[in-house]
Design a protein around this motif. Structure first.
Motif, PDB file in Angstrom:
ATOM      1  N   ALA A  41     -12.244  -5.373  -0.574  1.00 14.26           N
ATOM      2  CA  ALA A  41     -11.490  -4.744   0.499  1.00 14.26           C
ATOM      3  C   ALA A  41     -12.268  -4.633   1.800  1.00 14.26           C
ATOM      4  CB  ALA A  41     -11.031  -3.359   0.058  1.00 14.26           C
ATOM      5  N   ARG A  42     -13.579  -4.450   1.699  1.00 14.90           N
ATOM      6  CA  ARG A  42     -14.450  -4.381   2.863  1.00 14.90           C
ATOM      7  C   ARG A  42     -15.769  -5.049   2.505  1.00 14.90           C
ATOM      8  NH1 ARG A  42     -10.254  -3.149   4.687  1.00 14.90           N
ATOM      9  NH2 ARG A  42      -9.667  -1.324   5.952  1.00 14.90           N
ATOM     10  N   ASN A  87      -1.299   3.080  -9.429  1.00 15.80           N
ATOM     11  CA  ASN A  87      -1.642   2.228  -8.289  1.00 15.80           C
ATOM     12  C   ASN A  87      -0.759   0.976  -8.251  1.00 15.80           C
ATOM     13  OD1 ASN A  87      -2.702   0.442 -10.217  1.00 15.80           O
ATOM     14  ND2 ASN A  87      -4.796   1.198  -9.964  1.00 15.80           N
ATOM     15  N   PHE A 142      -7.051   0.472  -5.424  1.00 15.90           N
ATOM     16  CA  PHE A 142      -7.251   1.811  -4.878  1.00 15.90           C
ATOM     17  C   PHE A 142      -6.055   2.292  -4.069  1.00 15.90           C
ATOM     18  CE2 PHE A 142      -8.992  -1.422  -2.181  1.00 15.90           C
ATOM     19  CZ  PHE A 142      -8.604  -1.075  -0.900  1.00 15.90           C
ATOM     20  N   TYR A 143      -4.942   1.598  -4.174  1.00 18.39           N
ATOM     21  CA  TYR A 143      -3.700   2.050  -3.540  1.00 18.39           C
ATOM     22  C   TYR A 143      -3.008   3.036  -4.482  1.00 18.39           C
ATOM     23  CZ  TYR A 143      -4.053  -1.756  -0.078  1.00 18.39           C
ATOM     24  OH  TYR A 143      -4.461  -2.602   0.933  1.00 18.39           O
ATOM     25  N   MET A 194       0.799  -1.224   0.000  1.00 19.65           N
ATOM     26  CA  MET A 194       0.000   0.000   0.000  1.00 19.65           C
ATOM     27  C   MET A 194       0.836   1.280   0.000  1.00 19.65           C
ATOM     28  SD  MET A 194      -2.976   1.287   2.642  1.00 19.65           S
ATOM     29  CE  MET A 194      -1.852   1.969   3.855  1.00 19.65           C
ATOM     30  N   TYR A 224     -13.885  -1.315  -4.266  1.00 24.83           N
ATOM     31  CA  TYR A 224     -13.945  -0.301  -3.204  1.00 24.83           C
ATOM     32  C   TYR A 224     -13.763   1.064  -3.841  1.00 24.83           C
ATOM     33  CZ  TYR A 224     -12.824   1.979   1.280  1.00 24.83           C
ATOM     34  OH  TYR A 224     -12.821   2.782   2.387  1.00 24.83           O
ATOM     35  N   ASN A 225     -14.632   1.993  -3.473  1.00 24.04           N
ATOM     36  CA  ASN A 225     -14.557   3.363  -3.998  1.00 24.04           C
ATOM     37  C   ASN A 225     -13.799   4.227  -3.006  1.00 24.04           C
ATOM     38  OD1 ASN A 225     -15.045   6.060  -4.725  1.00 24.04           O
ATOM     39  ND2 ASN A 225     -17.014   5.558  -5.644  1.00 24.04           N
ATOM     40  N   PRO A 226     -12.545   4.595  -3.303  1.00 23.99           N
ATOM     41  CA  PRO A 226     -11.749   5.346  -2.333  1.00 23.99           C
ATOM     42  C   PRO A 226     -12.239   6.778  -2.136  1.00 23.99           C
ATOM     43  CG  PRO A 226     -10.554   5.140  -4.397  1.00 23.99           C
ATOM     44  CD  PRO A 226     -11.789   4.305  -4.535  1.00 23.99           C
ATOM     45  N   VAL A 286       0.162   4.663  -2.432  1.00 22.01           N
ATOM     46  CA  VAL A 286      -1.079   5.324  -2.016  1.00 22.01           C
ATOM     47  C   VAL A 286      -0.910   6.818  -1.743  1.00 22.01           C
ATOM     48  CG1 VAL A 286      -0.913   4.913   0.489  1.00 22.01           C
ATOM     49  CG2 VAL A 286      -3.159   4.970  -0.619  1.00 22.01           C
ATOM     50  N   TYR A 287       0.269   7.246  -1.282  1.00 19.28           N
ATOM     51  CA  TYR A 287       0.449   8.663  -0.943  1.00 19.28           C
ATOM     52  C   TYR A 287       1.208   9.455  -2.000  1.00 19.28           C
ATOM     53  CZ  TYR A 287      -0.921   6.831   3.589  1.00 19.28           C
ATOM     54  OH  TYR A 287      -1.594   6.189   4.603  1.00 19.28           O
ATOM     55  N   HIS A 338     -15.084   6.099   0.211  1.00 21.55           N
ATOM     56  CA  HIS A 338     -14.772   5.069   1.221  1.00 21.55           C
ATOM     57  C   HIS A 338     -15.915   4.067   1.329  1.00 21.55           C
ATOM     58  CE1 HIS A 338     -11.259   7.359   2.288  1.00 21.55           C
ATOM     59  NE2 HIS A 338     -11.988   8.412   2.572  1.00 21.55           N
TER      60      HIS A 338
END
Length: 329
Positions: A127-128, A63, A56-57, A23, A90-92, A27-28, A95
């Motif tokens: 992811a969730r 990514n 989504f990373y 990640m 997953y929609n970043p 991601v950043y 969230h």
């Protein structure tokens, strides 16, 4: 004392007892492409062959999948060594997990497009959990994708014991990903996630094993975090909680010094000895090498750690409050 070794195979493929979480590489947007490639190379060269990435990373054009394609294009000989787990659906921006059949299929197809044949998806994880989609329906879609040859297997992430049992009844997952560290031990509750997975024979993958830097020995004051660091939003790093949590981090640092290893190595070894495959996510190749070093904790050391854990209360939830509803579902 823990009685389960970490998994030796996941998705039918051999894995080392320490893996790698991707990640933070993308991601950043703070790690250069070249440095990210070096860190991946350090992981495989030091035996960490279970890699965990995500759609989504990072942004769509930078990514985990973009990085993986570049890596396996440069080092095609490493593709057969790596067991690859990819998170998606997953929609970043919102969230929000999106685990309906259309969204899962779209995520898998996008991951395959980005990998472009350089590596198969050994495991795909939503992811969730999506509260609008029963887990049985989600698993059925994933089983269809397995049967179509698009993914090798599926995994679960941030689920509770009941959800694991419901999913397993449809089709056994290749792995369950949980947060587990000396700071975050909720999965070890009697009859909980770890016990359920061990009972059903499901491999467990542990993320957050260094608790976002707490267990590296590098944090001493709140000011050690850059002003724009995302960890300011996490309860355990807020003033008041920080000072209390530092006591446990300092103990682990002293414990490691007496053992002649690093705090991170102690933290990773402890997770491993819960029967869990840890996936630390260092961004520097030197840290990847440090984290991949195999050390063992004997019964006396495990007992000392357990006694200390019982004395030191960790202050603050593991995620910002806004994320709590998506965890342990």
């Amino acid at each position: 004392m823990p009685g389960h070794p970490p998994p030796t195979t996941i998705a039918g493929k051999p894995v080392s007892s320490i893996g790698y979480g991707m990640m933070n590489l993308t991601v950043y947007g703070t790690v250069s492409h070249d440095d990210a490639i070096k860190s991946l190379k350090a992981a495989i060269d030091n035996g960490a062959n279970f890699w965990n990435g995500g759609l989504f990373y990072g942004p769509p054009d930078a990514n985990s999948l973009i990085l993986l394609k570049a890596y396996f294009t440069k080092y095609p000989e490493d593709a057969s060594k790596v067991v690859l787990s990819i998170k998606g659906a997953y929609n970043p921006a919102t969230h929000t997990p999106e685990c309906n059949p259309e969204s899962i299929r779209a995520a898998v197809d996008e991951a395959l497009r980005l990998l472009n044949g350089t590596h198969p998806i050994d495991i795909f994880e939503c992811a969730r959990m999506d509260p609008t989609v029963p887990v049985e329906n989600m698993v059925q879609t994933l089983v269809e994708l397995i049967n179509e040859g698009k993914i090798g297997s599926y995994g679960l992430s941030e689920v509770n014991g009941q959800t694991i049992r419901r999913a397993h009844a449809v089709h056994p997952p290749a792995g369950v990903e949980i947060e587990l560290s000396l700071f975050s031990r909720q999965a070890l509750e009697k009859g909980g996630i770890v016990d359920t997975c061990h009972e059903l024979g499901i491999p467990i993958i542990g993320y957050g094993v260094l608790d976002r830097g707490w267990l590296t020995g590098q944090l001493k004051t709140v000011d050690d975090l850059p002003k724009d660091d995302i960890r300011h939003h996490f309860p355990r790093f807020r003033p008041g909680a920080f000072e209390q949590n530092l006591k446990l981090a300092d103990f682990v640092e002293g414990f490691a010094k007496r053992k002649g290893v690093t705090p991170a190595q102690v933290a990773i070894a402890w997770v491993k000895q819960q029967g869990v495959l840890p996936i630390p996510g260092a961004v520097k190749a030197s840290r990847v090498e440090e984290n991949s070093k195999e050390i063992e904790l004997n019964d006396t050391e495990l007992y000392e750690l357990q006694q200390t854990l019982e004395k030191h209360e960790v202050v603050g939830f593991r995620y910002p409050e806004a994320f709590a509803a998506r965890l342990d579902q």
